[in-house]
Design an enzyme around this catalytic site. Structure first.
Site, PDB file in Angstrom:
ATOM      1  N   LYS A 116       0.806  -1.213   0.000  1.00 37.96           N
ATOM      2  CA  LYS A 116       0.000   0.000   0.000  1.00 37.96           C
ATOM      3  C   LYS A 116       0.842   1.267   0.000  1.00 37.96           C
ATOM      4  O   LYS A 116       0.513   2.263   0.644  1.00 37.96           O
ATOM      5  CB  LYS A 116      -0.974   0.004   1.183  1.00 37.96           C
ATOM      6  CG  LYS A 116      -1.799  -1.252   1.311  1.00 37.96           C
ATOM      7  CD  LYS A 116      -2.455  -1.684  -0.007  1.00 37.96           C
ATOM      8  CE  LYS A 116      -3.489  -0.714  -0.521  1.00 37.96           C
ATOM      9  NZ  LYS A 116      -4.077  -1.184  -1.816  1.00 37.96           N
ATOM     10  N   GLY A 126       1.906   2.599  -3.105  1.00 31.43           N
ATOM     11  CA  GLY A 126       1.916   3.037  -4.488  1.00 31.43           C
ATOM     12  C   GLY A 126       2.395   1.973  -5.453  1.00 31.43           C
ATOM     13  O   GLY A 126       2.793   2.284  -6.585  1.00 31.43           O
ATOM     14  N   THR A 168       0.851  -0.525  -7.224  1.00 36.91           N
ATOM     15  CA  THR A 168       0.105  -0.716  -8.470  1.00 36.91           C
ATOM     16  C   THR A 168       0.291   0.462  -9.405  1.00 36.91           C
ATOM     17  O   THR A 168       0.470   0.291 -10.626  1.00 36.91           O
ATOM     18  CB  THR A 168      -1.384  -0.929  -8.156  1.00 36.91           C
ATOM     19  OG1 THR A 168      -1.528  -1.992  -7.218  1.00 36.91           O
ATOM     20  CG2 THR A 168      -2.168  -1.271  -9.409  1.00 36.91           C
ATOM     21  N   HIS A 191       6.765  -7.652  -2.218  1.00 32.28           N
ATOM     22  CA  HIS A 191       6.729  -6.879  -0.965  1.00 32.28           C
ATOM     23  C   HIS A 191       7.777  -7.376   0.030  1.00 32.28           C
ATOM     24  O   HIS A 191       7.796  -6.940   1.180  1.00 32.28           O
ATOM     25  CB  HIS A 191       5.343  -6.984  -0.321  1.00 32.28           C
ATOM     26  CG  HIS A 191       4.256  -6.310  -1.095  1.00 32.28           C
ATOM     27  ND1 HIS A 191       4.389  -5.034  -1.595  1.00 32.28           N
ATOM     28  CD2 HIS A 191       3.000  -6.721  -1.440  1.00 32.28           C
ATOM     29  CE1 HIS A 191       3.268  -4.695  -2.230  1.00 32.28           C
ATOM     30  NE2 HIS A 191       2.428  -5.700  -2.157  1.00 32.28           N
ATOM     31  N   ARG A 198       6.329   5.216   0.999  1.00 36.33           N
ATOM     32  CA  ARG A 198       5.223   6.141   1.281  1.00 36.33           C
ATOM     33  C   ARG A 198       5.246   6.484   2.764  1.00 36.33           C
ATOM     34  O   ARG A 198       5.721   5.691   3.579  1.00 36.33           O
ATOM     35  CB  ARG A 198       3.887   5.470   0.926  1.00 36.33           C
ATOM     36  CG  ARG A 198       2.670   6.377   1.022  1.00 36.33           C
ATOM     37  CD  ARG A 198       1.407   5.599   0.705  1.00 36.33           C
ATOM     38  NE  ARG A 198       0.249   6.472   0.555  1.00 36.33           N
ATOM     39  CZ  ARG A 198      -0.986   6.044   0.342  1.00 36.33           C
ATOM     40  NH1 ARG A 198      -1.226   4.729   0.249  1.00 36.33           N
ATOM     41  NH2 ARG A 198      -1.989   6.888   0.210  1.00 36.33           N
ATOM     42  N   GLY A 211      -5.689   7.257  -2.763  1.00 38.58           N
ATOM     43  CA  GLY A 211      -4.381   7.720  -3.213  1.00 38.58           C
ATOM     44  C   GLY A 211      -4.058   9.122  -2.753  1.00 38.58           C
ATOM     45  O   GLY A 211      -3.336   9.860  -3.434  1.00 38.58           O
TER      46      GLY A 211
END
Length: 347
Positions: A70, A72, A74, A157, A178, A307
Site C-alpha cells: 500500500k 503506491g 500498483t 513486498h 510512502r 491515493g
C-alpha cells in the site's frame, strides 16, 4: 544450479500474540511466525517457499518493483510497464496481474500453503468448480510467468534481505516508499478487502498492531531503511509516493532515464493523463475486478482507493498522531530518511 542456503531464522510468535491476531484476522487462523533478525511478520507458512523466493532466478532483462504494501505499488507498476513498453496503451488493456506482472509471493497463499487458502479453494470447488479453478490459475500465473523466458516484470513486498542476493547486481529495481501514516490507513482497508485476511477489528486495533509490527509484511521501517541504504546502487531507483503526487511528470522522467527509455512530448502527456489518479482508479485493468469474481476480494472495498496524502487525518485521533510521531522519530534515528505526511498541492 546450486540452491543457496536460506540465511534467516523462522520463529513462532508467542501464544498471546497468536490468540490476538487469530481473533482480529481470521486469515491468520494457523497463527503467525517471524523471519529474520528484524522479525518480519508472516502467517504460519512452510519454510520452503521462502527458500524458493530467495533462490528465484534473476535475469538482467527483468524489471522489478519492490515496496511495502500500500505504498503506491500498483500505480508504479503501471507506470514502469508503460515506459518499458514504449507507451503501448493498447497492450496495457489487459490485467496488470497476471497478464503483465508476476507477484512473487502470491502463489504461496493462493495455492494453499495455509488452511485459509485451502478452505477457500475447497469451498469454491464444492460451490463452483470453474471459479475455484480460476482462483488456482490466477495464483499460479501471478508467481510464475506464462513464459519462463525474460524479460519479466516482477513485483514483491519482500525486503531486499529476503530476495535473491544477486537481484540488484543483475536487474533494474524500482523501490517505492510512502509515509507510514497514510500507508497504515490504506493497509487497514486492504486487510478488510482481502478475504484471505478478512480483518474484523476496529481501526484502533489495527493501528496498535501496525505500530507493534504485528501485521503481515511488518516491520515497516526496517524494510524502507534497508532499501534507503542501497539507494546509491546504479540498478536501484528509490522514489516516494508523495513525489508522484506532487510531480508525476518529473518521476516519469526519472524512471524513463533509469530504464534507458526516451519518451516523446506526446507520449509524456498521454502517460501523465493515463496515470492521473482520478483516471487511474477508474482503470478496470488495474483494479483487479477478476479477483472479486473468484471470491478473493470483498465487494465492499476497492483495490485502488483514494491515493491521497494526508488522508490519515480523517482516521487518527490526536493521541494516535502523537504516538505515531514518536514511533517514526525513534525508528528514523541515525538516518537521513524522512517522510512527507502532508502536501500543500497534489494531483
Amino acid at each position: 544450479m546450486t540452491s543457496l542456503p536460506y540465511p534467516h531464522r523462522f520463529e513462532d510468535v508467542d501464544d498471546e500474540t497468536n490468540a490476538r491476531v487469530k481473533r482480529l484476522v481470521p486469515g491468520l487462523q494457523d497463527g503467525a511466525m517471524t523471519v529474520g533478525e528484524d522479525r518480519y511478520f508472516y502467517p504460519k507458512l512452510p519454510e520452503k517457499p521462502f527458500h524458493s523466493m530467495y533462490n528465484y532466478p534473476v535475469d538482467p532483462r527483468d524489471i522489478w518493483v519492490v515496496t511495502m504494501p500500500k505504498c503506491g505499488t500498483t500505480w508504479t507498476q503501471e507506470m514502469v510497464w508503460l515506459i518499458a513498453n514504449d507507451c503501448d496503451f493498447k497492450g496495457a488493456q489487459c490485467n496488470l496481474m497476471p497478464d503483465r506482472w508476476n507477484f512473487l509471493e502470491m502463489s504461496y497463499r493462493v495455492l494453499g500453503s495455509d488452511n485459509r487458502a485451502k478452505s477457500m479453494l475447497w469451498e469454491g470447488l464444492k460451490a463452483n468448480p470453474l471459479k475455484a479453478f480460476r482462483l488456482l490459475w490466477l495464483g499460479m500465473m501471478m508467481a510464475w510467468p506464462r513464459s519462463y523466458a525474460p524479460p519479466r516484470f516482477i513485483k514483491s513486498h519482500m525486503p531486499f534481505s529476503m530476495l535473491p542476493p544477486k537481484l540488484l547486481d543483475t536487474c533494474k529495481v524500482v523501490y517505492v516508499a510512502r509515509n507510514p501514516k497514510d500507508a497504515l490507513v490504506s493497509y487497514y482497508h486492504h486487510h478488510k478487502l482481502i478475504k484471505m485476511l478478512d480483518f474484523e477489528g476496529s481501526f484502533a486495533e489495527f493501528f496498535d498492531l501496525f505500530l507493534e509490527d504485528k501485521v503481515i509484511q511488518a516491520p515497516f521501517m526496517p524494510h524502507v531503511r534497508e532499501a534507503w541504504k542501497k539507494r546509491g546502487h546504479p540498478n536501484l531507483l528509490f522514489i516516494f509516493f508523495e513525489e508522484m503526487k506532487v510531480d508525476l511528470k518529473g518521476v516519469i522522467r526519472r524512471v524513463s532515464d533509469f530504464l534507458g527509455k526516451k519518451l516523446s512530448a506526446d507520449q509524456m502527456e498521454m502517460l501523465c493523463e493515463h496515470l492521473k489518479f482520478d483516471n487511474f482508479k477508474k482503470n478496470p485493468y488495474v483494479n483487479f475486478d477478476m479477483f472479486k469474481e473468484v471470491g478473493m476480494l470483498s465487494e465492499q472495498e476497492s483495490f485502488v482507493r483514494k491515493g491521497k496524502t494526508g488522508d490519515w487525518k480523517n482516521y487518527f485521533t490526536p493521541e494516535m498522531n502523537a504516538r505515531m510521531d514518536v514511533w517514526i522519530q525513534e525508528r528514523l534515528q541515525g538516518t537521513d530518511l524522512s517522510f512527507q505526511t502532508e502536501l500543500k498541492h497534489q494531483d
